[in-house]
Design a protein around this motif. Structure first.
Motif, short mmCIF file in Angstrom:
data_model
loop_
_atom_site.label_atom_id
_atom_site.label_comp_id
_atom_site.label_asym_id
_atom_site.label_seq_id
_atom_site.Cartn_x
_atom_site.Cartn_y
_atom_site.Cartn_z
N VAL A 167 47.25 23.89 38.20
CA VAL A 167 45.57 23.43 37.75
C VAL A 167 45.18 24.15 36.82
CG1 VAL A 167 43.69 22.75 38.77
CG2 VAL A 167 45.72 22.71 40.52
N THR A 168 44.89 23.51 35.61
CA THR A 168 44.22 24.30 34.51
C THR A 168 43.11 23.38 34.18
OG1 THR A 168 45.69 23.12 32.75
CG2 THR A 168 46.48 25.07 33.80
N LEU A 169 42.02 24.04 34.02
CA LEU A 169 40.68 23.36 33.81
C LEU A 169 40.23 23.62 32.39
CD1 LEU A 169 38.93 24.50 37.12
CD2 LEU A 169 40.45 22.64 36.93
N ASN A 182 42.61 29.19 38.34
CA ASN A 182 42.14 30.02 39.58
C ASN A 182 40.65 30.03 39.55
OD1 ASN A 182 45.11 30.67 40.01
ND2 ASN A 182 45.03 32.41 38.75
N ILE A 183 39.70 29.47 38.87
CA ILE A 183 38.41 29.64 38.91
C ILE A 183 37.88 27.99 39.16
CG2 ILE A 183 36.45 30.23 38.05
CD1 ILE A 183 37.96 32.54 38.16
N ALA A 229 40.07 33.62 29.28
CA ALA A 229 38.79 33.26 29.76
C ALA A 229 38.73 33.71 31.26
CB ALA A 229 39.02 31.85 29.56
N GLU A 230 39.92 33.71 31.96
CA GLU A 230 40.06 34.38 33.37
C GLU A 230 39.49 35.64 33.59
OE1 GLU A 230 43.79 33.10 34.97
OE2 GLU A 230 43.52 34.04 36.97
N LEU A 237 32.58 38.69 35.50
CA LEU A 237 31.39 38.44 35.89
C LEU A 237 31.35 38.46 37.47
CD1 LEU A 237 31.20 35.37 33.47
CD2 LEU A 237 30.05 37.23 33.27
N GLY A 238 32.30 38.54 38.07
CA GLY A 238 32.37 38.55 39.59
C GLY A 238 32.84 37.22 40.27
N TYR A 239 33.43 36.65 39.62
CA TYR A 239 34.24 35.51 40.25
C TYR A 239 35.57 35.87 40.59
CZ TYR A 239 31.34 32.00 37.48
OH TYR A 239 30.23 31.22 37.19
N LYS A 240 35.65 35.33 41.92
CA LYS A 240 37.01 35.63 42.52
C LYS A 240 38.06 34.73 42.52
CE LYS A 240 35.11 38.97 45.23
NZ LYS A 240 34.35 39.40 44.05
#
Ligand code: SD4
Length: 324
Positions: A95-97, A116-117, A141-142, A148-151
């Motif tokens: 899955v790529t956004l 993954n985000i 980008a990931e 930034l703290g995204y998991k």
């Protein structure tokens, strides 16, 4: 001289600057035609998303906050298989956004091939606000999102994985005419100050080639805002939108006096009237708003819709279309 001042002066003096005077008058005499703001519109039937945006706009938030948080609703909805978490994967199962966002100052941020985000739209906003760049792609980008703290999250749901495995049995790649009600979300909002922002977020074409990027993160193709004129956003087969720089085209047409509706129609006409266009095999739809709060939508085929929240009413409208 600032552009607005120049337009105003030119219209008062009757000087021709390539902008029909009727339009210049419209934007300079808002009392005559101004609709009640705020206002939000979005591609497809996404009333939860427009409600979120509307609530923010009503409470005085900026159009930028409204479009970001409105788009996040669809990104988090695993039942929407063309946006964010639960999106259908590429042909390799990833899955790529893609997403982008644009504010009323003409600043923009875009994220491409993000894995993954879930909230690609928020990463795009952070790229706009916290980096000197407009666009980040893939691993970079990931990494930025993690900083930034995204998991890290798993975006491929069981349903989307099973659909992909099913598709692999035939493994035949061809663009399908996209008529479902839930799709890539593009959103345009005008806040109480009359400022316009827009956002667009998608998992792109289902079962796309690995590495494929569509129109949605490309400023001017999937989305364009000009706060003096209006905004536009696209959905459907991104390749066809990119070839005509569709959203920028819609906004420029509005600058030249077209209503949002007529501008969307003309942008679709540019696609279908191309030599060798195989438009019968794919769908493209546009929505647009102008500075005075008029809106429009148009697509190649039946099935496209636009959701609009204004005057406390949240409604989905069937779009007019070019051909069956
Ligand atoms: C893309 N425009 O990746 C997106 C997909 C889309 O309705 O909007 N589908 O080409």
């Amino acid at each position: 001289m600032k552009r607005r001042g120049f337009i105003k002066k030119s219209s008062l003096l009757g000087v021709s600057v390539g902008i029909p005077s009727s339009f210049a008058l419209e934007i300079n005499e808002p009392k005559v035609k101004l609709k009640k703001f705020p206002l939000v519109i979005a591609t497809w039937d996404v009333k939860n998303a427009t409600k979120k945006a509307w609530d923010l706009l009503e409470s005085g938030s900026s159009s930028l906050d409204a479009v970001e948080q409105g788009c996040m609703i669809e990104e988090a909805d695993v039942n929407n298989q063309s946006v964010g978490k639960g999106g259908l994967p590429d042909r390799d199962g990833n899955v790529t956004l893609d997403a982008c966002i644009m504010n009323s100052n003409g600043d923009c941020g875009s994220v491409v091939y993000l894995k993954n985000i879930t909230h690609a739209i928020s990463v795009a906003r952070k790229i706009m606000e916290e980096t000197p760049h407009v666009m980040l792609a893939g691993v970079g980008a990931e990494k930025f999102a993690y900083s930034l703290g995204y998991k890290k999250e798993k975006l491929l749901t069981d349903k989307s994985r099973l659909d992909w495995l099913d598709w692999k049995k035939k493994s035949e790649y061809k663009p399908i005419i996209n008529i479902e009600n839930h799709d890539t979300i593009g959103m345009l909002a005008i806040d109480k100050n009359g400022d316009i922002s827009g956002g667009c977020t998608t998992s792109g074409l289902a079962y796309k080639m690995s590495g494929r990027v569509g129109d949605s993160p490309i400023i001017g193709s999937g989305l364009f805002i000009d706060n003096e004129v209006g905004g536009a956003v696209a959905t459907g087969l991104g390749e066809e939108v990119v070839k005509t720089v569709g959203s920028f085209l819609v906004v420029e047409l509005m600058r030249n006096g077209y209503s949002p509706q007529k501008a969307c129609e003309e942008a679709i006409r540019r696609i279908v009237s191309k030599k060798n266009s195989n438009y019968k095999d794919f769908q493209v739809g546009y929505i647009a708003i102008n500075k005075i709060g008029e809106s429009g939508s148009y697509s190649i085929h039946d099935g496209f819709s636009m959701t609009k929240y204004e005057n406390n009413l949240n409604k989905t409208f069937k779009s007019n279309f070019y051909s069956d």
